[in-house]
Design an enzyme around this catalytic site. Structure first.
Site, PDB file in Angstrom:
ATOM      1  N   ARG A 115       1.988 -10.153  -3.555  1.00  0.00           N
ATOM      2  CA  ARG A 115       2.047 -11.554  -3.976  1.00  0.00           C
ATOM      3  C   ARG A 115       3.124 -12.313  -3.204  1.00  0.00           C
ATOM      4  O   ARG A 115       2.882 -13.430  -2.717  1.00  0.00           O
ATOM      5  CB  ARG A 115       2.326 -11.619  -5.473  1.00  0.00           C
ATOM      6  CG  ARG A 115       2.340 -13.033  -6.035  1.00  0.00           C
ATOM      7  CD  ARG A 115       2.511 -13.043  -7.539  1.00  0.00           C
ATOM      8  NE  ARG A 115       3.776 -12.460  -7.960  1.00  0.00           N
ATOM      9  CZ  ARG A 115       3.901 -11.284  -8.550  1.00  0.00           C
ATOM     10  NH1 ARG A 115       2.837 -10.529  -8.766  1.00  0.00           N
ATOM     11  NH2 ARG A 115       5.087 -10.828  -8.919  1.00  0.00           N
ATOM     12  N   ASP A 153      -5.090   4.556  -9.152  1.00  0.00           N
ATOM     13  CA  ASP A 153      -5.001   4.569 -10.610  1.00  0.00           C
ATOM     14  C   ASP A 153      -5.880   5.670 -11.202  1.00  0.00           C
ATOM     15  O   ASP A 153      -5.487   6.383 -12.123  1.00  0.00           O
ATOM     16  CB  ASP A 153      -5.434   3.218 -11.187  1.00  0.00           C
ATOM     17  CG  ASP A 153      -4.363   2.149 -11.056  1.00  0.00           C
ATOM     18  OD1 ASP A 153      -3.209   2.500 -10.725  1.00  0.00           O
ATOM     19  OD2 ASP A 153      -4.683   0.971 -11.287  1.00  0.00           O
ATOM     20  N   ASN A 208       0.822  -1.213   0.000  1.00  0.00           N
ATOM     21  CA  ASN A 208       0.000   0.000   0.000  1.00  0.00           C
ATOM     22  C   ASN A 208       0.853   1.259   0.000  1.00  0.00           C
ATOM     23  O   ASN A 208       0.508   2.257  -0.640  1.00  0.00           O
ATOM     24  CB  ASN A 208      -0.942   0.006   1.205  1.00  0.00           C
ATOM     25  CG  ASN A 208      -2.050  -1.035   1.074  1.00  0.00           C
ATOM     26  OD1 ASN A 208      -2.271  -1.580   0.001  1.00  0.00           O
ATOM     27  ND2 ASN A 208      -2.733  -1.308   2.164  1.00  0.00           N
ATOM     28  N   ALA A 209       1.979   1.207   0.707  1.00  0.00           N
ATOM     29  CA  ALA A 209       2.876   2.362   0.734  1.00  0.00           C
ATOM     30  C   ALA A 209       3.452   2.628  -0.651  1.00  0.00           C
ATOM     31  O   ALA A 209       3.566   3.783  -1.086  1.00  0.00           O
ATOM     32  CB  ALA A 209       4.008   2.129   1.734  1.00  0.00           C
ATOM     33  N   ASP A 248       3.857   0.541  -9.998  1.00  0.00           N
ATOM     34  CA  ASP A 248       2.604  -0.168 -10.245  1.00  0.00           C
ATOM     35  C   ASP A 248       2.829  -1.672 -10.295  1.00  0.00           C
ATOM     36  O   ASP A 248       1.953  -2.449  -9.933  1.00  0.00           O
ATOM     37  CB  ASP A 248       1.991   0.307 -11.560  1.00  0.00           C
ATOM     38  CG  ASP A 248       0.762   1.152 -11.345  1.00  0.00           C
ATOM     39  OD1 ASP A 248       0.289   1.209 -10.200  1.00  0.00           O
ATOM     40  OD2 ASP A 248       0.272   1.759 -12.310  1.00  0.00           O
ATOM     41  N   ASP A 250       3.887  -2.891  -6.294  1.00  0.00           N
ATOM     42  CA  ASP A 250       2.905  -3.075  -5.224  1.00  0.00           C
ATOM     43  C   ASP A 250       2.249  -4.446  -5.312  1.00  0.00           C
ATOM     44  O   ASP A 250       2.079  -5.143  -4.303  1.00  0.00           O
ATOM     45  CB  ASP A 250       1.872  -1.945  -5.202  1.00  0.00           C
ATOM     46  CG  ASP A 250       1.138  -1.772  -6.531  1.00  0.00           C
ATOM     47  OD1 ASP A 250       1.355  -2.582  -7.453  1.00  0.00           O
ATOM     48  OD2 ASP A 250       0.363  -0.810  -6.641  1.00  0.00           O
ATOM     49  N   GLY A 251       1.911  -4.863  -6.543  1.00  0.00           N
ATOM     50  CA  GLY A 251       1.333  -6.190  -6.702  1.00  0.00           C
ATOM     51  C   GLY A 251       2.327  -7.289  -6.369  1.00  0.00           C
ATOM     52  O   GLY A 251       1.960  -8.315  -5.783  1.00  0.00           O
ATOM     53  N   THR A 305       2.031   1.800  -3.490  1.00  0.00           N
ATOM     54  CA  THR A 305       0.915   2.304  -4.306  1.00  0.00           C
ATOM     55  C   THR A 305       0.733   3.801  -4.118  1.00  0.00           C
ATOM     56  O   THR A 305       0.627   4.562  -5.087  1.00  0.00           O
ATOM     57  CB  THR A 305      -0.394   1.577  -3.922  1.00  0.00           C
ATOM     58  OG1 THR A 305      -0.258   0.183  -4.189  1.00  0.00           O
ATOM     59  CG2 THR A 305      -1.566   2.123  -4.720  1.00  0.00           C
TER      60      THR A 305
END
Length: 209
Positions: A77, A94, A32-33, A69, A72-73, A35
């Site tokens: 994961r 986004d 989250n940070a 982008d 963060d994913g 993002t």
């Protein structure tokens, strides 16, 4: 922007991104940070670089934010901490980033007395937001809605190409780019509405049986 990983070089890119994610995890950085930080960079670049006309610098900074982008994913994961709130935050950021980019370009064009280009950029901004809204609203009603010719990756690529061609000095580059974006995003809104209508109608028919 996770769809950028769906390319022929996805495996190689993912390996490096996951390695970077592991480093960030070790120093205590959350998905989250990343993002929020990435979004702040895009917004800052849009206001401080794109809007005043520093288009090349703005393009470079915004393009670099693609990394966050991806990161963060990857962090979520690798840690196994993917959450619905994280998905909500990512989607919200986004929308904010996209709005800032198009608003910055609209301001630049207006300041250059290019009213048509500014209007087209605002149209692209609104249509792009509506693309995402229709998807979110349809899915809240139970209809998956991942259709359309101009999803977010395509829109960002078109915008980046338009800015780059503008930097090269090609006349009307941004006007053409923003016009193409506005039309394609509007078509995508219609495509999603039509698709969602069919899915929801079929669902209602099944309930009536």
């Amino acid at each position: 922007m996770a769809k950028f990983l769906r390319t022929s070089g996805r495996a190689g890119v993912r390996r490096y991104v996951d390695a970077a994610a592991k480093v960030l995890i070790r120093v205590g950085v959350s998905a989250n940070a990343v993002t929020v930080a990435g979004t702040a960079v895009v917004v800052g670049a849009s206001v401080l670089l794109l809007a005043p006309g520093h288009l090349l610098a703005g393009l470079i900074v915004v393009a670099a934010s693609v990394l966050t982008d991806m990161l963060d994913g990857a962090i979520a994961r690798v840690k196994g901490t993917s959450s619905r709130y994280g998905a909500l935050l990512d989607s919200t950021c986004d929308r904010l980033a996209d709005g800032a980019i198009f608003a910055g370009l609209a301001y630049f064009l207006l300041a250059e007395d290019r009213g048509l280009g500014s209007a087209l950029a605002l149209w692209a901004l609104i249509a792009s937001q509506m693309v995402s809204y229709v998807k979110a609203r349809a899915e809240s009603l139970g209809a998956e809605c991942n259709v359309g010719i101009a999803e977010r990756p395509e829109r960002l690529i078109i915008a980046a190409v338009a800015v780059f061609v503008e930097v090269l000095g090609v006349p009307w580059a941004l006007e053409v780019g923003m016009g193409v974006l506005a039309v394609l995003a509007s078509i995508t809104v219609v495509q999603r509405l039509v698709f969602a209508r069919a899915v929801l109608a079929a669902s209602e028919e099944r309930l009536d049986v």
